[in-house]
Scaffold this active site. Sequence first.
Site, mmCIF file in Angstrom:
data_model
loop_
_atom_site.group_PDB
_atom_site.id
_atom_site.type_symbol
_atom_site.label_atom_id
_atom_site.label_comp_id
_atom_site.label_asym_id
_atom_site.label_seq_id
_atom_site.Cartn_x
_atom_site.Cartn_y
_atom_site.Cartn_z
ATOM 1 N N CYS A 17 8.825 69.622 0.129
ATOM 2 C CA CYS A 17 8.319 70.525 1.165
ATOM 3 C C CYS A 17 8.026 71.873 0.495
ATOM 4 O O CYS A 17 8.357 72.082 -0.680
ATOM 5 C CB CYS A 17 9.382 70.713 2.233
ATOM 6 S SG CYS A 17 10.885 71.431 1.541
ATOM 7 N N HIS A 79 19.040 76.614 0.344
ATOM 8 C CA HIS A 79 19.773 76.384 1.599
ATOM 9 C C HIS A 79 20.229 77.672 2.270
ATOM 10 O O HIS A 79 20.621 77.657 3.422
ATOM 11 C CB HIS A 79 21.010 75.513 1.317
ATOM 12 C CG HIS A 79 20.701 74.357 0.428
ATOM 13 N ND1 HIS A 79 20.906 74.386 -0.938
ATOM 14 C CD2 HIS A 79 20.157 73.161 0.697
ATOM 15 C CE1 HIS A 79 20.505 73.239 -1.469
ATOM 16 N NE2 HIS A 79 20.043 72.479 -0.495
ATOM 17 N N CYS A 101 14.910 79.237 1.666
ATOM 18 C CA CYS A 101 13.633 78.888 2.281
ATOM 19 C C CYS A 101 13.335 79.880 3.407
ATOM 20 O O CYS A 101 14.221 80.180 4.225
ATOM 21 C CB CYS A 101 13.689 77.472 2.841
ATOM 22 S SG CYS A 101 12.189 77.054 3.744
ATOM 23 N N HIS A 129 27.907 71.793 5.153
ATOM 24 C CA HIS A 129 26.605 71.789 4.475
ATOM 25 C C HIS A 129 26.276 73.242 4.110
ATOM 26 O O HIS A 129 26.495 74.150 4.914
ATOM 27 C CB HIS A 129 25.522 71.186 5.378
ATOM 28 C CG HIS A 129 24.208 71.011 4.661
ATOM 29 N ND1 HIS A 129 23.327 72.052 4.475
ATOM 30 C CD2 HIS A 129 23.655 69.934 4.057
ATOM 31 C CE1 HIS A 129 22.279 71.614 3.793
ATOM 32 N NE2 HIS A 129 22.455 70.322 3.524
ATOM 33 N N GLU A 131 23.673 74.981 4.082
ATOM 34 C CA GLU A 131 22.823 75.734 5.027
ATOM 35 C C GLU A 131 23.646 76.207 6.226
ATOM 36 O O GLU A 131 23.491 77.350 6.690
ATOM 37 C CB GLU A 131 21.645 74.879 5.497
ATOM 38 C CG GLU A 131 20.723 75.695 6.409
ATOM 39 C CD GLU A 131 19.596 74.892 7.025
ATOM 40 O OE1 GLU A 131 19.118 73.923 6.407
ATOM 41 O OE2 GLU A 131 19.205 75.242 8.155
ATOM 42 N N SER A 273 13.579 67.040 -0.937
ATOM 43 C CA SER A 273 13.929 67.536 -2.275
ATOM 44 C C SER A 273 13.708 66.476 -3.360
ATOM 45 O O SER A 273 14.147 66.652 -4.494
ATOM 46 C CB SER A 273 15.378 68.030 -2.285
ATOM 47 O OG SER A 273 16.213 67.118 -1.617
#
Length: 317
Positions: A17, A79, A101, A129, A131, A273
């Site tokens: 992405c 993240h 991002c 996680h 993020e 990824s």
Amino acid sequence: MTKPALTLYMAAPRGFCAGVDRAIKIVEMALEKWGAPVYVRHEIVHNKFVVDNLRDQGAVFIEELTECPDDRPVIFSAHGVPKSVPAAAAKREMIYVDATCPLVSKVHIEAQRHSERGLQMIMIGHEGHPETVGTMGQLPDGEVLLVETVEDVATVEVRDPDKLAFVTQTTLSVDDTIDIVAALNARFPAIVGPHKEDICYATTNRQEAVKAMAPKCDAMLVVGAPNSSNSKRLVEVGARAGCKYSQLVQRGTDIDWRALDGIRSIGITAGASAPEVLINEVVDAFKDRFNVTVEHVVTAEENVEFKVPRVLREATA
Ligand code: SF4
């Protein structure tokens, strides 16, 4: 010996992405600008192949900022990081580049705006996680409550049910999240949130392509890493969309050929990824064993691109 016939469906969009592409470019450009070693806090993106490749070029992967010397640049992964991380780097007068991002940063800003309006935040995400840790870490401890499931919504204890807002991790299952958001709206009618959720375009598009592809396939493989949230969601989406065998593989050598015995069609996709080189490796492994006819299942076109931070653009202009 004649090879058996196999229809190989390729999902599109799949793989990299814009956020992953940008994060990798940031590390490469930082190495070009400052030379090796450049430190990277956490895997820049969740893919061993990508990380090993950057390590070979001089990147040093660490988990905590304390592992990085003051006089070398450090990059924060795609993240996102808790606010305390850039603050600590600034205090040590380190050079740091944030590869978060922009779609994750957007969620950070949302959370902050809601909090400034006096709303307590609920985050829909996966515990632990990076993020989720990064987004929750935008606000002081206790200001963001985590829910992972519809069941969690029933038990979460909030300060004031009329003063709440929610954000989500960007790489969740679109379908699961719809249910969790519905449960939040039902229990807390005044809750404020994004229009739908914060799941990014790349996650949504990859899941849509899998939904279109999975019912056609005897089996489906997702090229991606076991710690990649969006890749794991693609495996689940494939199974739910009717594909009996939906599995994650990191690369061609992971394919369980015995489990695929007798198949006449296979679907292939990749998490955000996973680089194209690994997807090609998987496709080639099938071409070695089968007489393959490739069909593309295209559900969206993507042309998103994110700029790298100015400090790096100036360096290579
Ligand atoms: S998956 Fe979405 S949020 Fe994550 S890096 Fe890619 S574009 Fe950004």
